[in-house]
Write a protein that holds these residues in place. Structure first.
Motif, short mmCIF file in Angstrom:
data_model
loop_
_atom_site.label_atom_id
_atom_site.label_comp_id
_atom_site.label_asym_id
_atom_site.label_seq_id
_atom_site.Cartn_x
_atom_site.Cartn_y
_atom_site.Cartn_z
N ALA A 171 0.82 -1.21 0.00
CA ALA A 171 0.00 0.00 0.00
C ALA A 171 0.85 1.26 0.00
O ALA A 171 0.53 2.23 -0.70
N ASP A 172 1.93 1.27 0.77
CA ASP A 172 2.78 2.47 0.85
C ASP A 172 4.21 2.03 1.15
O ASP A 172 4.65 2.01 2.30
N PRO A 173 4.97 1.65 0.12
CA PRO A 173 6.32 1.10 0.36
C PRO A 173 7.28 2.08 1.03
O PRO A 173 8.12 1.66 1.83
N GLU A 174 7.17 3.38 0.74
CA GLU A 174 8.09 4.34 1.33
C GLU A 174 7.88 4.47 2.83
O GLU A 174 8.83 4.47 3.62
N VAL A 175 6.62 4.59 3.24
CA VAL A 175 6.31 4.68 4.67
C VAL A 175 6.67 3.37 5.36
O VAL A 175 7.20 3.37 6.48
N ALA A 176 6.39 2.24 4.71
CA ALA A 176 6.73 0.93 5.30
C ALA A 176 8.23 0.81 5.52
O ALA A 176 8.67 0.33 6.57
N ALA A 177 9.02 1.25 4.54
CA ALA A 177 10.47 1.19 4.70
C ALA A 177 10.93 2.09 5.84
O ALA A 177 11.83 1.73 6.61
N ALA A 178 10.30 3.25 5.97
CA ALA A 178 10.66 4.17 7.06
C ALA A 178 10.31 3.58 8.42
O ALA A 178 10.97 3.89 9.42
N ARG A 179 9.29 2.75 8.46
CA ARG A 179 8.89 2.10 9.72
C ARG A 179 9.70 0.83 10.01
O ARG A 179 9.45 0.15 11.00
N GLY A 180 10.66 0.50 9.15
CA GLY A 180 11.50 -0.66 9.40
C GLY A 180 11.04 -1.95 8.75
O GLY A 180 11.61 -3.02 9.02
N VAL A 181 10.04 -1.88 7.90
CA VAL A 181 9.58 -3.08 7.20
C VAL A 181 10.59 -3.42 6.10
O VAL A 181 10.96 -2.55 5.30
N PRO A 182 11.06 -4.67 6.01
CA PRO A 182 12.02 -5.06 4.97
C PRO A 182 11.35 -5.16 3.61
O PRO A 182 11.04 -6.25 3.12
N VAL A 183 11.12 -4.02 2.99
CA VAL A 183 10.33 -3.96 1.76
C VAL A 183 10.94 -4.79 0.65
O VAL A 183 10.26 -5.56 -0.02
N ARG A 184 12.25 -4.64 0.42
CA ARG A 184 12.89 -5.36 -0.69
C ARG A 184 12.87 -6.87 -0.45
O ARG A 184 12.60 -7.64 -1.37
N ALA A 185 13.17 -7.29 0.78
CA ALA A 185 13.16 -8.73 1.08
C ALA A 185 11.75 -9.30 0.92
O ALA A 185 11.58 -10.42 0.41
#
Length: 311
Positions: free
Chosen positions: A187-201
């Motif tokens: 839904a929101d990869p940039e915010v997820a990455a900022a929250r520490g979610v391993p988006v690429r993995a």
């Protein structure tokens, strides 16, 4: 006598009937339907599994804009199945190997959408050409070649069912583990990455899970029409709801109706299952599109949505 042999026997009975059969009578014949239904229990189970897997995985295919990736993976899945058929190996295993190879390449090389589409565009013709090559070299039954392209669920054997069960369990377990973080990242990869979610993995992991799901669906509707299970049901559900709960539920229901309905129709028919699955899936999408369009139209006329009234 397996289900496919019984179907051929039923077709011969219909062909020998008196009178000149009409177009529908040439396609459908339910004289031996009870016998065929009794032989198709494993097919119905496999169809239910595929409906569940396709409906759930399709939610993220739509959210992450990956229909083109599904098509690319299916081409290499087709190639893997063709190689396995030529070598006398397990076709499901070959299909899974080809799907995982394609999914891994797309996930690792195609981080950005533009790069991903370029990788898919390279993989698709290679997989298709490789599959056609090994199918042309294969000297066995023509029905086996045809089944890889258009599906052969009516003739699911016990070993194939075991493969489907095991792979479906892996896909469903993986989706259950990554569902919440993957939804956030989609839904929101940039915010997820900022929250520490391993988006690429997560993206790479989902591509591998998608590869397994594609390989499963190829066994049912064939490589050419796999989008009808992994894209259309979720796209239809997205037309009528945006709820994070109702969307996957409706997607699964639509996929199950398409699969089980397709199997039940194909049992009494002389044509492969894929036209029935794709037609049912398409009709469901059309119905949902009409319903969604009417809701938007009513909302545009409602005073509660003044900004829509001016669009």
């Amino acid at each position: 006598m397996n289900a496919s042999a019984a179907a051929r026997s039923a077709g011969r009975v219909l062909a020998g009937a008196e009178g000149d059969p009409g177009p529908l009578e040439q396609i459908f014949g339910f004289d031996h339907y009870g016998e065929l239904l009794a032989l198709a229990q494993s097919s119905l189970l496999a169809g239910a599994l595929l409906g569940l897997v396709g409906g759930l995985a399709g939610v993220f295919v739509i959210m992450r804009d990956l229909p083109f990736a599904v098509h690319g993976i299916s081409e290499l899945s087709f190639a893997g199945a063709s190689v396995a058929l030529f070598l006398g190996l397990n076709i499901v295993a070959g299909s899974i190997a080809g799907s995982l190879l394609a999914a891994g390449a797309i996930g690792l090389l195609g981080v950005r959408a533009r790069d991903r589409n370029s990788v898919i565009g390279i993989i698709m013709p290679f997989g298709l050409g490789l599959g056609v090559l090994f199918l042309s070299l294969y000297k066995g039954r023509a029905a086996n070649k045809f089944g890889i392209l258009t599906g052969q669920i009516i003739a699911v054997a016990t070993p194939q069912t075991a493969w489907l069960l095991g792979t479906s369990a892996v896909v469903l377990a993986a989706l259950a583990v990554m569902w919440r973080p993957l939804t956030f990242a989609s839904a929101d990869p940039e915010v997820a990455a900022a929250r520490g979610v391993p988006v690429r993995a997560l993206s790479t992991a989902f591509m591998l899970v998608l590869g397994l799901a594609v390989a499963l669906c190829v066994q049912i509707v064939g490589a050419l029409l796999v989008l009808s299970l992994l894209v259309t049901p979720a796209a239809a559900a997205a037309r009528v709801t945006a709820s994070p709960v109702r969307l996957p539920l409706l997607s699964v229901v639509f996929a199950l109706v398409s699969m089980e309905g397709g199997i039940l129709l194909a049992l009494g028919s002389t044509v492969p299952i894929s036209p029935f699955v794709t037609t049912i899936s398409f009709l469901i999408y059309l119905g949902c599109r009409l319903v969604g369009g009417r809701r938007i139209s009513r909302g545009a006329r409602s005073p509660a949505y003044p900004e829509r009234a001016h669009t």
